[in-house]
Design an enzyme around this catalytic site. Structure first.
Site, mmCIF file in Angstrom:
data_model
loop_
_atom_site.group_PDB
_atom_site.id
_atom_site.type_symbol
_atom_site.label_atom_id
_atom_site.label_comp_id
_atom_site.label_asym_id
_atom_site.label_seq_id
_atom_site.Cartn_x
_atom_site.Cartn_y
_atom_site.Cartn_z
ATOM 1 C CG ASP A 187 -2.114 0.865 1.125
ATOM 2 O OD1 ASP A 187 -2.242 1.585 0.113
ATOM 3 O OD2 ASP A 187 -2.927 0.863 2.071
ATOM 4 C CG HIS A 194 19.188 -1.895 5.847
ATOM 5 N ND1 HIS A 194 20.337 -1.220 6.147
ATOM 6 C CD2 HIS A 194 18.667 -2.239 7.056
ATOM 7 C CE1 HIS A 194 20.505 -1.161 7.435
ATOM 8 N NE2 HIS A 194 19.507 -1.782 8.021
#
Length: 253
Positions: A187, A194
């Site tokens: 969304d 990371h």
């Protein structure tokens, strides 16, 4: 993730090669704006520019990019050196496709999207303002108390049939690549840190934050406004005993 077909890459390379013979009107101004003027322009009064207009859409691309002839690069968009764009890709206005980024067939890149240090699979949709492949938030304190940056050198890999919402950010990896599995839907306003690995067919709702190095495998639903870290999710829904037992204790609102 499916790789771009060799035939597509070959056609794209031929198209890029043909651009070298096309003279560019207003070359000096364009080259100066992109920092692409070579030393040759100071000799014979001619400019050797690195970026040229694309025939389909009005954007510009680097001569070393490999772009299929069917690609649309809209006005204001830039495709950098070494990028590979497959058949029927659309790059929206003001989007930036960074050096060596690859985009698979029929993927659509929205307005103001920035792609760097990443690959995007086939039949994906990247909505406006999304950023993929930038450095993750990785720092450490050294022996004298100074905050130092940890190297962020790896890539973000986006699978096939993935949809990424507006203003969502997906960081590149540091010790392993950041991965988004096939058919996953993300969304708007989601932060994926990371080294995160997300499996296939996941659905992640708006304002979710996923901390670096978390792993999710076939996690079908993650509600808005949650922050998760160091969770391994399996195929289950939010009402299942497995979700209540293993996921809810890791959620920090």
């Amino acid at each position: 993730m499916a790789a771009i077909l060799p035939r597509t890459v070959r056609r794209a390379a031929e198209a890029a090669q043909s651009l070298r013979a096309v003279p560019l009107r207003g070359a000096s101004h364009l080259a100066r704006s992109l920092g692409g003027v070579s030393a040759a322009c100071s000799n014979a009064g001619t400019a050797s520019v690195e970026f040229v207009p694309w025939h389909n859409g009005g954007g510009i691309l680097h001569r070393a990019a490999s772009v299929d002839p069917t690609v649309v690069v809209e006005a204001g968009a830039v495709v950098h050196s070494g990028a590979v764009l497959g058949k029927e890709v659309v790059v929206g206005s003001a989007a930036v496709v960074g050096p060596s980024v690859s985009i698979g067939q029929s993927t659509r890149i929205g307005y103001n999207v920035v792609l760097s240090n990443c690959s995007v699979g086939e039949f994906c949709t990247i909505h406006n303002g999304a950023c993929i492949g930038q450095d993750g938030f990785g720092f450490f304190v050294d022996e004298v108390g100074q905050v130092k940056k940890k190297p962020q050198m790896l890539y973000a890999r986006i699978g096939d049939h993935v949809e990424i919402g507006a203003n969502t950010c997906i960081d590149r990896g540091s010790w392993r690549e950041t991965l988004i599995g096939d058919h996953t839907k993300i969304d708007n306003l989601v932060q994926i840190g990371h080294n995160v690995v997300i499996g296939k067919c996941c659905m992640i709702c708006g304002q979710v934050g996923i901390a670096g190095s978390a792993t999710y495998v076939y996690l079908h639903f993650m509600g808005w406004g949650t922050m998760l870290r160091w969770v391994v999710g399996w195929q289950f829904g939010t009402t299942s005993p497995l979700f209540r037992r293993f996921v809810l204790p890791q959620i920090a609102l």
